[in-house]
Scaffold this motif. Structure first.
Motif, mmCIF file in Angstrom:
data_model
loop_
_atom_site.group_PDB
_atom_site.id
_atom_site.type_symbol
_atom_site.label_atom_id
_atom_site.label_comp_id
_atom_site.label_asym_id
_atom_site.label_seq_id
_atom_site.Cartn_x
_atom_site.Cartn_y
_atom_site.Cartn_z
ATOM 1 N N THR A 45 -3.211 9.483 -7.130
ATOM 2 C CA THR A 45 -3.892 8.214 -7.350
ATOM 3 C C THR A 45 -2.857 7.099 -7.445
ATOM 4 O OG1 THR A 45 -3.872 8.529 -9.751
ATOM 5 C CG2 THR A 45 -5.825 9.312 -8.557
ATOM 6 N N LYS B 43 -2.465 14.293 0.097
ATOM 7 C CA LYS B 43 -3.487 13.317 0.444
ATOM 8 C C LYS B 43 -4.553 13.199 -0.625
ATOM 9 C CE LYS B 43 -6.786 12.161 4.122
ATOM 10 N NZ LYS B 43 -7.302 12.590 5.446
ATOM 11 N N ASN B 44 -4.979 14.307 -1.166
ATOM 12 C CA ASN B 44 -6.048 14.320 -2.160
ATOM 13 C C ASN B 44 -5.549 14.646 -3.554
ATOM 14 O OD1 ASN B 44 -7.958 13.821 -0.071
ATOM 15 N ND2 ASN B 44 -8.024 16.022 0.405
ATOM 16 N N ARG C 257 2.243 11.366 1.184
ATOM 17 C CA ARG C 257 2.089 12.231 2.356
ATOM 18 C C ARG C 257 2.272 13.715 2.011
ATOM 19 N NH1 ARG C 257 2.162 9.434 7.217
ATOM 20 N NH2 ARG C 257 2.855 11.322 8.289
ATOM 21 N N VAL D 221 0.860 -1.188 0.000
ATOM 22 C CA VAL D 221 0.000 0.000 0.000
ATOM 23 C C VAL D 221 0.896 1.239 0.000
ATOM 24 C CG1 VAL D 221 -1.778 1.274 1.247
ATOM 25 C CG2 VAL D 221 -1.818 -1.238 1.207
ATOM 26 N N CYS E 128 0.408 12.042 -9.480
ATOM 27 C CA CYS E 128 -0.014 13.158 -8.638
ATOM 28 C C CYS E 128 -0.103 14.446 -9.463
ATOM 29 C CB CYS E 128 0.968 13.393 -7.480
ATOM 30 S SG CYS E 128 1.149 11.944 -6.377
ATOM 31 N N ARG F 170 3.650 0.429 2.958
ATOM 32 C CA ARG F 170 3.178 -0.581 3.900
ATOM 33 C C ARG F 170 3.129 -1.951 3.213
ATOM 34 N NH1 ARG F 170 0.509 -0.436 8.691
ATOM 35 N NH2 ARG F 170 -0.697 -2.288 9.257
ATOM 36 N N PHE G 43 6.372 9.596 1.248
ATOM 37 C CA PHE G 43 5.185 8.714 1.154
ATOM 38 C C PHE G 43 5.374 7.539 2.101
ATOM 39 C CE2 PHE G 43 8.087 7.125 -2.092
ATOM 40 C CZ PHE G 43 8.046 5.750 -1.924
ATOM 41 N N ASN G 44 4.266 6.897 2.428
ATOM 42 C CA ASN G 44 4.272 5.758 3.341
ATOM 43 C C ASN G 44 4.172 4.456 2.542
ATOM 44 O OD1 ASN G 44 4.091 4.605 6.115
ATOM 45 N ND2 ASN G 44 2.080 3.924 5.390
ATOM 46 N N HIS H 232 5.762 -1.238 7.890
ATOM 47 C CA HIS H 232 5.638 -0.037 7.054
ATOM 48 C C HIS H 232 6.753 0.935 7.420
ATOM 49 C CE1 HIS H 232 4.066 2.691 10.205
ATOM 50 N NE2 HIS H 232 3.625 1.557 10.727
ATOM 51 N N THR I 228 0.886 5.303 0.268
ATOM 52 C CA THR I 228 0.113 6.476 0.706
ATOM 53 C C THR I 228 1.005 7.713 0.618
ATOM 54 O OG1 THR I 228 -1.153 5.086 2.242
ATOM 55 C CG2 THR I 228 -1.251 7.474 2.573
#
Length: 311
Positions: A309, A305-306, A155, A151, A289, A189, A186-187, A228, A153
């Protein structure tokens, strides 16, 4: 004289009714084995109709020889029943023993021949079965690992430097040049419950439309199962010529005074060694992004965050 002359039937009837009157001439009855019911009837009739007297009497011997010759086929006329029958029995036993030995040896040869082939077949079946089971087990592990994708994510992104100055490229063509220093976080995991993943080094590009302004790469690392981490990537661009690409940018003394739309694209490549090199699922997570640079956010992290994709 007529009174003493008796027929064979009378003698037979008297002998059958009163066996005690002639103790010196005991009556013997010989019944040969029959092969079917018809012979059995003949034997029964012969048994009742033809008496055999003592061994000294000629009728008894003739009847015994004839019946033995007719039914057994192995006794010679004139020979004694006891000796010939015993000799015939020994011959049958010897023949039977030889035949049994031959059959037994042939059976052993057949058994060895049959046992030799199944051993090779069993070994081949074991090898094939082992590979089939191993392949099935590997496919099960691969199928179980595939859904457990890492995953990603996103940041933040920080513009440590974003300036535009007049300059010239390597060939001496005059154009505006961009210097940029960006930090992206970014994260990552790992969702794998029974395997760790190896993340390889992959490039990142920050571009304005189709023009790349800054580049960087993810340093390879290993992430254990169900773990992670925060990944930090530095992107830099030194003396990138715009060639008229930034004509709409508003700048003052090399500093931008208006927002600039940018796009960030990269792919995180990871692979897991579930069963050595035999079961090695690979994971590719593509990140896109859409970022807007704001002059008021210099040296400050901007949330992604928004803005991103992950596929």
């Amino acid at each position: 004289m007529s009174m003493h002359a008796k027929t064979d039937s009378e003698v037979t009837s008297q002998t059958a009714s009163s066996p005690t009157r002639s103790p010196r001439r005991p009556v013997y009855f010989v019944q040969s084995p029959s092969r079917d019911s018809h012979d059995g009837e003949k034997t029964t009739n012969s048994f009742h109709s033809t008496p055999v007297l003592s061994p000294n009497g000629s009728p008894g011997r003739h009847s015994r020889n004839s019946s033995s010759t007719r039914f057994s086929g192995s006794l010679r006329p004139g020979s004694r029943k006891g000796s010939s029958g015993h000799h015939h029995h020994q011959q049958q036993v010897r023949k039977g023993e030889k035949g049994f030995d031959a059959i037994e040896e042939e059976g052993l040869i057949d058994d060895d021949h049959r046992r030799g082939i199944p051993r090779r077949c069993y070994f081949l079946a074991f090898v094939v079965g082992f590979f089939v089971l191993f392949t099935f087990f590997a496919l099960v592990l691969w199928a179980a690992a595939r859904p457990q994708k890492p995953v990603i994510t996103m940041r933040s992104i920080s513009f440590d430097q974003f300036v535009v100055n007049a300059g010239a490229d390597a060939s001496g063509v005059a154009t505006e040049m961009v210097n940029m220093n960006v930090t992206i976080k970014f994260n990552f995991r790992n969702k794998g419950t029974f395997f760790g993943v190896h993340v390889s080094s992959t490039p990142l590009d920050l571009a304005y439309t189709e023009l790349t302004l800054a580049s960087g790469s993810i340093k390879k690392f290993y992430q254990k199962r169900k773990g992670h981490r925060i990944v930090t990537v530095n992107l830099q661009g030194r003396g990138v010529p715009l060639y008229g690409g930034g004509v709409n940018w508003s700048s003052e003394n090399g500093k931008l005074t208006a927002p600039v739309p940018l796009n960030l694209n990269f792919t995180v490549k990871a692979k897991a060694y579930v069963l050595g090199k035999l079961v090695k699922p690979k994971f590719h997570r593509k990140v896109s992004c859409a970022i807007v640079y704001k002059p008021t956010k210099v040296n400050a992290p901007i949330s992604l965050k928004n803005s991103c994709t992950v596929e």
